[in-house]
Design a protein around this motif. Structure first.
Motif, PDB file in Angstrom:
ATOM      1  N   ALA A  20      -7.549  10.187 -42.754  1.00 41.35           N
ATOM      2  CA  ALA A  20      -6.125  10.305 -43.085  1.00 41.35           C
ATOM      3  C   ALA A  20      -5.898  10.172 -44.582  1.00 41.35           C
ATOM      4  CB  ALA A  20      -5.324   9.244 -42.330  1.00 41.35           C
ATOM      5  N   GLN A  21      -6.597   9.241 -45.220  1.00 43.60           N
ATOM      6  CA  GLN A  21      -6.450   9.071 -46.655  1.00 43.60           C
ATOM      7  C   GLN A  21      -6.899  10.322 -47.403  1.00 43.60           C
ATOM      8  OE1 GLN A  21      -4.289   6.280 -46.897  1.00 43.60           O
ATOM      9  NE2 GLN A  21      -5.360   6.305 -48.844  1.00 43.60           N
ATOM     10  N   GLY A  22      -7.917  10.993 -46.868  1.00 40.05           N
ATOM     11  CA  GLY A  22      -8.398  12.189 -47.537  1.00 40.05           C
ATOM     12  C   GLY A  22      -7.465  13.370 -47.351  1.00 40.05           C
ATOM     13  N   LEU A  23      -6.846  13.481 -46.180  1.00 41.28           N
ATOM     14  CA  LEU A  23      -5.959  14.602 -45.890  1.00 41.28           C
ATOM     15  C   LEU A  23      -4.586  14.432 -46.533  1.00 41.28           C
ATOM     16  CD1 LEU A  23      -6.788  15.236 -42.117  1.00 41.28           C
ATOM     17  CD2 LEU A  23      -7.563  16.557 -44.093  1.00 41.28           C
ATOM     18  N   CYS A  24      -4.079  13.218 -46.494  1.00 41.09           N
ATOM     19  CA  CYS A  24      -2.740  12.949 -47.041  1.00 41.09           C
ATOM     20  C   CYS A  24      -2.879  12.275 -48.390  1.00 41.09           C
ATOM     21  CB  CYS A  24      -1.946  12.052 -46.083  1.00 41.09           C
ATOM     22  SG  CYS A  24      -0.245  11.754 -46.636  1.00 41.09           S
ATOM     23  N   ILE A  79       1.412  13.288 -37.502  1.00 44.86           N
ATOM     24  CA  ILE A  79       2.206  13.193 -38.735  1.00 44.86           C
ATOM     25  C   ILE A  79       1.623  12.060 -39.566  1.00 44.86           C
ATOM     26  CG2 ILE A  79       4.503  13.053 -39.721  1.00 44.86           C
ATOM     27  CD1 ILE A  79       4.096  15.353 -37.700  1.00 44.86           C
ATOM     28  N   MET A  80       0.930  12.388 -40.629  1.00 42.39           N
ATOM     29  CA  MET A  80       0.307  11.383 -41.495  1.00 42.39           C
ATOM     30  C   MET A  80       1.170  11.152 -42.722  1.00 42.39           C
ATOM     31  SD  MET A  80      -3.744  12.303 -41.366  1.00 42.39           S
ATOM     32  CE  MET A  80      -4.669  12.159 -39.833  1.00 42.39           C
ATOM     33  N   SER A  89      10.368   6.625 -50.694  1.00 46.41           N
ATOM     34  CA  SER A  89       9.824   7.959 -50.888  1.00 46.41           C
ATOM     35  C   SER A  89       8.375   7.932 -50.418  1.00 46.41           C
ATOM     36  CB  SER A  89       9.916   8.401 -52.352  1.00 46.41           C
ATOM     37  OG  SER A  89       9.051   7.638 -53.163  1.00 46.41           O
ATOM     38  N   PHE A  90       7.880   9.044 -49.952  1.00 42.53           N
ATOM     39  CA  PHE A  90       6.515   9.117 -49.440  1.00 42.53           C
ATOM     40  C   PHE A  90       6.119  10.579 -49.298  1.00 42.53           C
ATOM     41  CE2 PHE A  90       9.584   8.515 -46.022  1.00 42.53           C
ATOM     42  CZ  PHE A  90       9.359   9.623 -45.214  1.00 42.53           C
ATOM     43  N   TRP A  91       4.849  10.799 -49.047  1.00 39.46           N
ATOM     44  CA  TRP A  91       4.300  12.115 -48.773  1.00 39.46           C
ATOM     45  C   TRP A  91       3.858  12.175 -47.321  1.00 39.46           C
ATOM     46  CZ3 TRP A  91       3.314  16.380 -52.121  1.00 39.46           C
ATOM     47  CH2 TRP A  91       3.732  16.186 -53.442  1.00 39.46           C
ATOM     48  N   PHE A  92       3.884  13.362 -46.749  1.00 40.19           N
ATOM     49  CA  PHE A  92       3.390  13.503 -45.377  1.00 40.19           C
ATOM     50  C   PHE A  92       2.690  14.854 -45.220  1.00 40.19           C
ATOM     51  CE2 PHE A  92       7.258  15.952 -45.000  1.00 40.19           C
ATOM     52  CZ  PHE A  92       6.984  16.905 -44.033  1.00 40.19           C
ATOM     53  N   VAL A  93       1.780  14.877 -44.266  1.00 35.43           N
ATOM     54  CA  VAL A  93       1.107  16.112 -43.863  1.00 35.43           C
ATOM     55  C   VAL A  93       1.079  16.132 -42.339  1.00 35.43           C
ATOM     56  CG1 VAL A  93      -0.331  16.324 -45.931  1.00 35.43           C
ATOM     57  CG2 VAL A  93      -1.168  15.006 -43.955  1.00 35.43           C
ATOM     58  N   VAL A  94       0.819  17.298 -41.787  1.00 35.89           N
ATOM     59  CA  VAL A  94       0.764  17.463 -40.330  1.00 35.89           C
ATOM     60  C   VAL A  94      -0.629  17.981 -39.973  1.00 35.89           C
ATOM     61  CG1 VAL A  94       1.781  18.567 -38.309  1.00 35.89           C
ATOM     62  CG2 VAL A  94       3.224  17.995 -40.285  1.00 35.89           C
ATOM     63  N   THR A  95      -1.290  17.272 -39.074  1.00 32.08           N
ATOM     64  CA  THR A  95      -2.635  17.680 -38.658  1.00 32.08           C
ATOM     65  C   THR A  95      -2.566  18.578 -37.429  1.00 32.08           C
ATOM     66  OG1 THR A  95      -2.908  15.715 -37.270  1.00 32.08           O
ATOM     67  CG2 THR A  95      -3.633  15.558 -39.559  1.00 32.08           C
TER      68      THR A  95
END
Length: 219
Positions: A20-24, A79-80, A89-95
């Motif tokens: 997760a740390q690597g993807l997001c 949802i990471m 505030s934050f960032w997110f990605v979807v796997t």
């Protein structure tokens, strides 16, 4: 045996965390930054952003992905979230549900967010201005269609103006005609009066005062 299972589970969780740390990460090509202005939007009624609110955000994003792809395979775990800040505030990605090591392209995530933007905003009592997906344009509100068609409104206004103009012309013409007829009527009345007096004088109508004196003159 149980100890080996617990060790294997810990290794899997550790691996997933590292994955997760690597993807997001901040500035991820398929990730998006989110900024929330809760105090600005709600003032004294602002709520505190905590892990429960973050879970709700991840759930609403999973709902948006399900709705966009018309599938039920997306879950909160897809949802990471990373790069959290105290100012919300934050960032997110979807796997990818079928392969958690792969991310859903950012273009598809954007389409999903735009499709369910109103539902996401409503979940947090915010708007496009106070819940910002940086890099995703705000969704335009659906235009409200008036109950009366615009062309009918314009037609009614034009007819009203024309009718008012016609009435003004008729009233103006009538007033001018009345002003012209009134002096002529008074002049005719004076002429009739003079004609009557002239007729009486011409016919020799006796004067009453002289008629009373005639008998005394004969005596």
């Amino acid at each position: 045996m149980l100890a080996w299972l617990l060790l294997a589970l810990c290794l899997v969780l550790t691996h997933m965390g590292a994955l997760a740390q690597g993807l997001c990460s901040k500035g991820a090509p398929d990730g998006y930054k989110v900024r929330l202005s809760i105090v600005t939007a709600l003032g004294p009624e602002a709520y505190v952003w905590n892990e429960s609110e973050m879970f709700l955000f991840r759930a609403t994003l999973a709902f948006a992905m399900r709705r966009h792809f018309n599938t039920e395979t997306y879950n909160v775990s897809n949802i990471m979230v990373c790069e959290k800040t105290p100012r919300v505030s934050f960032w997110f990605v979807v796997t990818n549900p079928s392969d958690p090591s792969q991310l859903i392209p950012g273009e598809q995530v954007e389409l999903a967010v735009r499709q369910s933007r109103n539902r996401i905003n409503s979940a947090f009592l915010l708007t496009d201005k106070t819940l910002q997906f940086v890099g995703i344009a705000p969704t335009l509100a659906i235009p409200v269609e008036p109950a009366t068609p615009p062309w009918l409104i314009v037609f009614g206004v034009v007819i009203s103006i024309v009718t008012a103009g016609i009435l003004a012309i008729l009233l103006s013409t009538l007033m001018r005609r009345i002003r012209k007829e009134k002096p002529a009527h008074e002049e005719e009345k004076l002429e009739n009066m003079y004609e009557n007096e002239f007729t009486e004088v011409k016919s020799g109508t006796p004067n009453g005062a002289f008629a009373d004196d005639e008998p005394h003159t004969q005596l």
